[in-house]
Each structure stands twice: as structure tokens, then as C-alpha cells.
Design a protein around this motif. Sequence first.
Motif, PDB file in Angstrom:
ATOM      1  N   SER A 136      54.262  16.350  73.470  1.00  0.00           N
ATOM      2  CA  SER A 136      53.783  15.709  74.473  1.00  0.00           C
ATOM      3  C   SER A 136      52.570  15.689  74.516  1.00  0.00           C
ATOM      4  CB  SER A 136      54.434  16.132  75.825  1.00  0.00           C
ATOM      5  OG  SER A 136      54.609  17.282  75.983  1.00  0.00           O
ATOM      6  N   GLU A 137      51.709  17.249  74.123  1.00  0.00           N
ATOM      7  CA  GLU A 137      50.796  18.143  74.357  1.00  0.00           C
ATOM      8  C   GLU A 137      49.648  17.205  73.474  1.00  0.00           C
ATOM      9  OE1 GLU A 137      53.416  19.502  74.102  1.00  0.00           O
ATOM     10  OE2 GLU A 137      53.019  20.975  75.813  1.00  0.00           O
ATOM     11  N   ALA A 138      50.155  16.787  71.753  1.00  0.00           N
ATOM     12  CA  ALA A 138      49.377  16.370  70.766  1.00  0.00           C
ATOM     13  C   ALA A 138      49.484  14.809  72.141  1.00  0.00           C
ATOM     14  CB  ALA A 138      50.556  16.584  69.750  1.00  0.00           C
ATOM     15  N   ARG A 139      49.882  14.315  72.135  1.00  0.00           N
ATOM     16  CA  ARG A 139      49.586  12.905  72.694  1.00  0.00           C
ATOM     17  C   ARG A 139      48.063  12.682  73.385  1.00  0.00           C
ATOM     18  NH1 ARG A 139      55.901  12.565  72.933  1.00  0.00           N
ATOM     19  NH2 ARG A 139      55.590  12.410  75.182  1.00  0.00           N
ATOM     20  N   MET A 185      48.407  13.357  63.603  1.00  0.00           N
ATOM     21  CA  MET A 185      46.761  13.490  65.162  1.00  0.00           C
ATOM     22  C   MET A 185      45.332  14.065  64.746  1.00  0.00           C
ATOM     23  SD  MET A 185      49.083  13.372  68.107  1.00  0.00           S
ATOM     24  CE  MET A 185      50.967  12.194  68.233  1.00  0.00           C
ATOM     25  N   ALA A 186      45.579  15.252  63.810  1.00  0.00           N
ATOM     26  CA  ALA A 186      44.450  16.492  63.417  1.00  0.00           C
ATOM     27  C   ALA A 186      43.829  15.277  62.956  1.00  0.00           C
ATOM     28  CB  ALA A 186      45.116  17.827  63.554  1.00  0.00           C
ATOM     29  N   ILE A 187      44.328  14.595  61.518  1.00  0.00           N
ATOM     30  CA  ILE A 187      43.480  14.158  60.508  1.00  0.00           C
ATOM     31  C   ILE A 187      42.848  12.987  61.440  1.00  0.00           C
ATOM     32  CG2 ILE A 187      43.793  11.790  58.707  1.00  0.00           C
ATOM     33  CD1 ILE A 187      46.269  14.227  57.898  1.00  0.00           C
ATOM     34  N   PHE A 188      43.817  11.829  62.104  1.00  0.00           N
ATOM     35  CA  PHE A 188      43.166  10.624  63.114  1.00  0.00           C
ATOM     36  C   PHE A 188      41.839  11.103  63.825  1.00  0.00           C
ATOM     37  CE2 PHE A 188      42.888   8.004  66.678  1.00  0.00           C
ATOM     38  CZ  PHE A 188      43.354   6.776  66.465  1.00  0.00           C
ATOM     39  N   ILE A 189      42.036  12.508  64.613  1.00  0.00           N
ATOM     40  CA  ILE A 189      40.980  13.182  65.460  1.00  0.00           C
ATOM     41  C   ILE A 189      40.276  13.751  64.466  1.00  0.00           C
ATOM     42  CG2 ILE A 189      39.940  15.018  66.998  1.00  0.00           C
ATOM     43  CD1 ILE A 189      43.231  14.865  68.328  1.00  0.00           C
ATOM     44  N   PHE A 190      39.931  14.072  62.965  1.00  0.00           N
ATOM     45  CA  PHE A 190      39.179  14.389  62.934  1.00  0.00           C
ATOM     46  C   PHE A 190      38.301  13.358  62.037  1.00  0.00           C
ATOM     47  CE2 PHE A 190      40.979  18.373  63.966  1.00  0.00           C
ATOM     48  CZ  PHE A 190      39.313  18.969  64.753  1.00  0.00           C
TER      49      PHE A 190
END
Length: 406
Positions: free
Chosen positions: A373-376, A223-228
Motif C-alpha cells: 500500500s505504501e508503494a501505491r 513503480m520505481a521505473i514508472f516514477i523515474f
Amino acid sequence: MQEPQPKNSLLFKITTNLTFWVLIAIIAAILLGHFSPDTAVKTKIIGDWFIKIIKVFIAPIIFLTIVLGIAGMGNLKKVGRIGIKSLIYFEIVTTFALAIGVIVAYIIQPGKIDKAGLDIGDASKYTGEKSDFSWLQFFLDNVTLQVLLAAIIVGILLNYSSKREKAVSFLYKCSNIVFKALKFVMYLAPLGAFGGMAYTIGKFGLHTLLPLGKLMITIYITMAIFIFIILGGILRYFKMNIMEFLSYIKAELLIVLGTSSSEAALPNLMEKLEKMGCSKSVVGLVVPTGYSFNLDGTSIYLSMAVIFLAQLYNVHLSFGEIVTIIGLLMITSKGAAGVTGSGFIVLASTLTAIHKIPLEGLAFLLGVDKFMSEARAITNFIGNGVATIVIAKTEGEFLTEEPEEI
């Protein structure tokens, strides 16, 4: 007599937090599974019953969310091009997120223990006899797909009905009731987590915690890769910086982090996007629609969770089956917006439709579901903000002034 803790005290907040009790249940389950495996194995029935209760919600939630999502498109017709452009963007980005989840899961293989899954023998004993794949039989055997088809048809028909507003109002009330009931059922999550984790540790040993840890780390990294990289790359194309955007909405991100729900900061996000330069009409259309159709974090989690369970149970998925999973999640994930437990419902419905990966694996996954759930929620939240900026930019409805702080 000891006075009750004030509602704003730290102790009260901790002891009334569902995640806290899930954590306590997991710790208790690990201890029971390790020190009394014979007793721990018997707790399987607790996890099984929780899954059975969850399954009751699959059909109504999928039906109501899809119908309401499509029926709500009646508003999108008023702004034609913006609505269609938004939906195309949502589908492209969420499909990309689903694909990323599958690819990373296959590269890192979080469900493997020493290059193998759990030693449970043939997984078909949990899912029924093996048979050659048939699309017709696949549809006829799965109530989930039938509900999806019915929901799509009803949603389209409602758009052309003169009584659409009354029908939608009634369905919204039904949806609120169903989700409220689901919220109460999720209070049983600590019991479900306890049963699933205790059985797993008692049956297979402490080393089964390794794939769960790998899954959590893999999902957060993905998710970090997806965001940044992905969302950051999209913003860079429009001459904007992802770090500056995240800094601008940092207060809202903290709200999402604390509540594990991206809807908690919805009003603030809409206000800040308007002050940032997005037109009110674009914000009013894209953000609410995105909460049903643009769930990047949920998409990543769901695709990775399915592949994780397949690896855990040594279930081989063909390329066609993987494509089918992505196709299913493209539709069913649209019903996982902002409500605790709804993502779990989507996962259950997908496994039910595939009928190849053991559904009982959900009890095992439930042990760490709350901690992802926080990351999602944060990924969903950022994704919707970026989507609004993109649509505003492409429509020429974005002011170039510096965003003002609020």
C-alpha cells in the motif's frame, strides 16, 4: 496496576497499527500451515468469509465513487479546457500504467513456481463452467458492469439536474458512511490474511511464499521505473528534474509513507505546488480530481495483481480478455482513491466481472496487500503532483521563479 502506554509512545503506535497485526497473523498462519497443515486447511472458511464481506461493498462503492466523480465534473465545465485536458492526461497516463503492469507481470511472471502455478487442477471448478466468450453474456452475467453503467448514466444526468448540489451532498454522506463501514471491516484484515495464508501454506507448502515475494519485489521495481523513467521523462520534457521535485516534496512523501494514504498529505501538496509556481486555480482543480481519476500506483498494482492470480492458478487469458481487464480497470480503478481497502474492492470487482480467475485467490493476496500500500500511495501522490505541473505548464499558468521552501 500497569499504566496504559501514552499515545505518542513507539509501543502504542506499533500495537495499534493494522499492518503490525497483519504481519503477526501472517507469521502465525505460516507456522500453523507448516507444522499442522491439516488444521491450517480448515481455516479456509475464515478467509472465505472475509472475502464475502468485502464483496458486499463492491456495488455501493463503485456506484457512489463513479457517480460522484462524474457529477463533480460540473465544476470542470467552468474551466472547460483545463478540465478536459486534465481528464485526457489522467486517462492516458493511468492506461499506460495499467499496460506497464500487465507487460512486466508477463515478463517476470511472479505467479509462477518453477514455471508453473499452484497445483490445483482445473481453475474452472472455482469459477464455474467454461464457455465461449460473449460480450453480451459478459455484461448480463456481471452485476459489476451493470452497476458501472448505471453509475455513468446517473452521473451524467446529475450534471444536467437543477438539484445536482443537493443530490451530490446526499451521495457524499452515503459515501462517507460506506467507506467508514469499510474501514471497520478492514480491521478484520488480520483474520482474513490468517485464513488465506494458513490454508495456502497448509495446502500447497512453504514454497508458495516465493511468488508472493516475487510479486512484492516486482511491484516495487515497476513503480520505481514508472516514477523515474515515465514521470521523470514527462517532467524532463517540461525542463524539470524528477529528483529535484521529489526533494521538494520529501516531507509530504514521509507523511504518505507513514500513513499509507496519499490523501494524508493532500493539503500540504496543494500548498507546495502553488509555492512552486502552479496557479491556484489549476492546483484547486487538478489535484482533487486526480485523487479520483489519476491513480498511477493503484493502476500498476491492480493490473499486476490480476495477472499474478491468473498465473498462480494456471488460468490462460487471451489477448481479448487482457484488453477487457485493462478496460475494466480503467473504469473501476477510479473508485480506489485514498481509502484503505478500496483498492482491494476494485480487485474483487474486476475478478467478479471476469469470472475466470478464482476469487478465493484474494485471500492469498491479502497476506501481502498491506505491505504494498505504501508503494501505491507514494506513486499516486507523485503522479498527481506531476499531473498538476504538466497542466499548469501547458496552460501557461506556471511561474518560472525558483520554488520557495515552506
